[in-house]
Design an enzyme around this catalytic site. Structure first.
Site, PDB file in Angstrom:
ATOM      1  N   GLY A 530       0.796  -1.206   0.000  1.00  0.00           N
ATOM      2  CA  GLY A 530       0.000   0.000   0.000  1.00  0.00           C
ATOM      3  C   GLY A 530       0.835   1.266   0.000  1.00  0.00           C
ATOM      4  N   PHE A 610       2.638   2.366  -7.935  1.00  0.00           N
ATOM      5  CA  PHE A 610       1.691   1.721  -7.030  1.00  0.00           C
ATOM      6  C   PHE A 610       2.413   0.600  -6.302  1.00  0.00           C
ATOM      7  CE2 PHE A 610      -2.385   2.264  -9.790  1.00  0.00           C
ATOM      8  CZ  PHE A 610      -2.792   3.359  -9.055  1.00  0.00           C
ATOM      9  N   GLU A 611       2.137   0.424  -5.033  1.00  0.00           N
ATOM     10  CA  GLU A 611       2.378  -0.858  -4.364  1.00  0.00           C
ATOM     11  C   GLU A 611       1.010  -1.299  -3.877  1.00  0.00           C
ATOM     12  OE1 GLU A 611       5.005  -2.801  -3.828  1.00  0.00           O
ATOM     13  OE2 GLU A 611       6.677  -1.554  -4.498  1.00  0.00           O
ATOM     14  N   VAL A 612       0.313  -2.109  -4.671  1.00  0.00           N
ATOM     15  CA  VAL A 612      -1.035  -2.521  -4.303  1.00  0.00           C
ATOM     16  C   VAL A 612      -0.950  -3.408  -3.065  1.00  0.00           C
ATOM     17  CG1 VAL A 612      -1.565  -2.519  -6.766  1.00  0.00           C
ATOM     18  CG2 VAL A 612      -1.232  -4.685  -5.613  1.00  0.00           C
TER      19      VAL A 612
END
Length: 759
Positions: A530, A610-612
């Protein structure tokens, strides 16, 4: 055998995964320090270790989380301590100043939180403490802030706590006497005007997809929507999901022979067998016989009929007599002086994917979506799965493609984006590694190209071969001395490759950016944790980062991020936390040679990461739970949905940027006037804009100084004017609109000017 060389030692922080591993740690008699701490369900233990001990610990799942100090650094610590003491004495001699960087509240899936970042002028001293107080339902609450230091640089103090009611303000006080008060505002929570289109359709993915499925889905979309989609085939084919066939023959290092086929496993290498055979007679000579794919090694014997062929001798004879089929080595550079034993092996490439999964080099494909795909519209690039084990990330691109195409006919907002943008979506940049992750080793991070020398190319290392594609680029690379990748350890998880841009997968991204010069925005989709980040992405051993964006560019990154992160939150309330939003070194670590830095610094593309997979808050346990690279599909699906929202949010940013024709305005505060003492001049702008200025009375141009940030995570700097000075300046927004229609390349004088007179 000579005594082994004395090994260097380091103090490291070990991560111990379970009780069994802890017992093994104690059993191995490792020199432990006194610190043991449970964090996120794992035990952290400080220890004094040698490189060989680190390797031994890895076999039991115990890994190095952080290196605290090396032997080389010890010699500098006394001098460092003295300078720190002097600094601390200086800082404590006067009252410090405190600045609140942000004070936010937000509501996540299951609770409401208060988050504060503050900065003190005495932050370089670890003895400086900040305390927060606020009113919560009539009760005064207090919390001590954590000090955040990365690679020796003080960043800020912060805290985050669940709250039962949102306070109006929070006060931060320092133990040195400084204080500051800030209003508490909502982070990402403001409702947007209007209601979402009730006909907007989502949920187009229903399982994790391997590369062949992703490309098949892309081709289906192109066939179904030929007026809106085309498939871009990139020119650099991957190495392929393939390996040579191998076998390790032996049980100890000095008696072991490693055999590798010349042909790929699927092209005949898997059919090769090798037999080390003991003759039934004494005084036999070492002999290698090759019949088809069968290699028989008749070992030498002594006068008593005992085998006396060494591993080294067998390797030499195999390379002499069977070189058309195989190469042979001793085990990891061992001298091979031990006597081998009889054995029979079948070579194998150790690949477990079914036959329908191609072993051949793959063509990486991009889905190009747009009503006008001729380069006339601004380009937006979303690319996923540079790291093979990140299974959720391709789903974000496929879900986004489906939404854009299937909502086009009836959703005006979707039609607006597709008609006015040129959208490139790459479902997987690393198809070979992805196949390996799906079928062989789920934690595969890198591609499958083995650059290791023969001493590290035995089958035992097969899960560690490959290049980290997000460390292989040419800006801020490990080859140029930046931190966060290895150029020497080919089995490292962050191996940068043999050279910058050595890998076909990396070359494909460069090709995309070079070929389609209309690309102005990009999102590199990773997992998990996140995070939402942008450049700079790397720093050197002195923690000097790549050049920071100007204050105006940074303001644009933040403004765009606000829109994108709000869209992510809309799906199920996931909040990308303030302390995980910002330039990469400020919220994570240095990542030398990452692709987003290449796009920003080399191509001028606004590039995010993004770091999902944001951590999930466990309200009952009062702790965050990590989701992992490959969460249950139920969770993975939700991550794909919310980050598809975010990717479409980036497209909205690009659309707004393209339609922005409004010129920014700016003013100096204070403006022109006469002052009796030096003044600090700040600039206010009507929107995120870069200020170009001069202080010598000359005409400002694009070559003039840019207004920079005052410090890490801070706002724009102020100009200290201590003598009579004329400030000339103009503002340019991210869309290229110039204040007052001023032409910096011409001879006009319609720039801003303010004379500061100091008497």
């Amino acid at each position: 055998m000579p005594l082994p060389k004395e090994e260097t030692v380091s103090v490291v922080q070990l991560e111990v995964p379970n009780e069994k591993a802890k017992e093994k740690l104690l059993e191995l008699d490792i020199d432990l320090a006194h610190r043991m701490h449970e964090h996120n369900g794992k035990l952290e233990v400080d220890a004094v270790v040698t490189p060989s001990e680190i390797e031994a610990l890895k076999k039991h799942g115990i890994t190095v989380k952080d290196t605290l100090i090396t032997e080389q650094q010890w010699n500098t610590r006394v001098a460092e301590r003295e300078s720190k003491v002097q600094l601390q004495n200086t800082l404590e001699a006067v009252e410090d100043s405190v600045k609140v960087l942000r004070a936010n509240h937000y509501t996540n899936q299951s609770d409401t939180f208060l988050y504060v970042e503050a900065k003190t002028s005495a932050g370089d001293s670890s003895s400086t403490a900040l305390t927060a107080t606020w009113n919560e339902n009539g009760e005064e609450k207090t919390a001590t802030l954590n000090r955040f230091v990365d690679y020796g640089e003080y960043i800020y103090h912060y805290f985050e706590v669940p709250i039962s009611a949102v306070p109006k303000s929070v006060k931060i006080e320092s133990n040195l006497g400084g204080s500051a008060t800030s209003t508490v505002t909502e982070w990402l929570g403001a409702d947007k005007p209007g209601k979402p289109n009730k006909h907007y359709v989502t949920n187009f993915v229903d399982h994790y997809m391997a590369p062949a499925e992703l490309y098949e889905r892309a081709e289906q979309l192109a066939k179904e929507f030929p007026n809106l989609v085309e498939i871009i085939e990139m020119p650099n084919q991957t190495n392929g999901y393939r390996r040579v066939a191998q076998a390790t023959i032996g049980s100890t290092t000095n008696t072991t022979v490693v055999v590798s086929s010349k042909a790929w496993g699927h092209e005949g290498g898997n059919n090769i067998s090798v037999e080390l055979k003991k003759p039934n007679s004494p005084n036999s000579s070492l002999e290698v016989l090759v019949k088809g794919n069968q290699i028989v090694v008749n070992l030498a014997t002594d006068e008593d009929g005992n085998v006396n062929s060494t591993a080294r001798q067998v390797v030499a004879e195999l390379n002499k007599q069977a070189s058309n089929l195989i190469t042979a080595t001793t085990y990891r550079g061992n001298a091979g002086e031990g006597v081998v034993s009889a054995a029979s092996v079948q070579l194998t490439d150790n690949l477990n994917a079914p036959e329908e999964v191609s072993r051949e080099p793959m063509t990486v494909k991009a889905i190009r979506i747009g009503k006008h795909r001729d380069g006339s519209k601004p380009g937006v690039l979303g690319y996923a799965q540079e790291h093979a084990r990140e299974w959720v990330t391709p789903l974000v691109t496929i879900e986004t493609a489906e939404r854009l195409l299937r909502n086009y006919a009836h959703d005006p907002d979707t039609k607006k984006l597709v008609n006015n943008l040129d959208i490139f979506l790459v479902p997987t940049m690393n198809p070979d590694g992805a196949n390996f992750s799906f079928y062989d080793y789920n934690m595969q991070r890198k591609n499958m190209t083995n650059h290791c020398p023969p001493t590290q190319s035995d089958p035992g290392n097969r899960n560690n071969w490959g290049v980290d594609l997000n460390r292989n680029h040419s800006i801020g690379s490990a080859f140029d001395g930046f931190i966060g990748a290895s150029t020497t350890n080919c089995t490292s998880g962050t191996y940068a490759g043999p050279a910058e841009n050595s890998e076909p997968e990396s070359k494909n991204l460069v090709w995309l950016a070079d070929t389609f010069e209309n690309i102005k925005f990009a999102m590199n989709i990773h997992s998990y944790g996140g995070y939402f980040m942008w450049s700079p992405g790397a720093y050197d051993p002195n923690r000097t980062t790549l050049p920071r964006p100007s204050a105006g560019e940074e303001a644009f990154y933040w403004a765009a991020s606000d829109l994108i992160l709000n869209d992510i939150q809309d799906h199920r309330g996931t909040v990308i936390l303030p302390n995980r939003t910002g330039p990469i070194p400020d919220v994570l670590y240095s990542a030398a040679g990452n692709s987003a830095d290449y796009l920003w610094y080399e191509k001028g593309i606004y590039a995010w990461n993004f770091e999902v997979g944001a951590d999930l808050w466990d309200k009952e346990a009062q702790r965050w739970r990590a989701v992992g690279f490959q969460p249950s599909y139920e969770e993975g699906h939700e991550e794909a949905m919310e980050f598809s929202n975010g990717l479409i949010g980036l497209m909205q940013v690009a659309y707004n940027h393209a339609k922005d024709k409004k010129r920014p305005t700016s003013k100096a505060v204070p403006g022109k006037g006469t002052f009796s003492a030096p003044v600090e001049v700040a600039f206010e702008t009507s929107e995120a804009a870069t200020i170009y200025y001069t202080l010598d009375g000359s005409r400002p141009t694009f070559e003039s100084k840019k207004l920079q940030l005052a410090g890490t995570r801070e706002e724009a700097e102020t100009l200290t004017i201590n003598k009579t000075t004329t400030i000339n300046w103009f503002a340019v927004d991210a869309a290229g609109n110039i204040e007052k229609n001023y032409n910096p390349l011409g001879k006009g004088k319609n720039y801003n000017s303010a004379k500061i007179t100091i008497k």
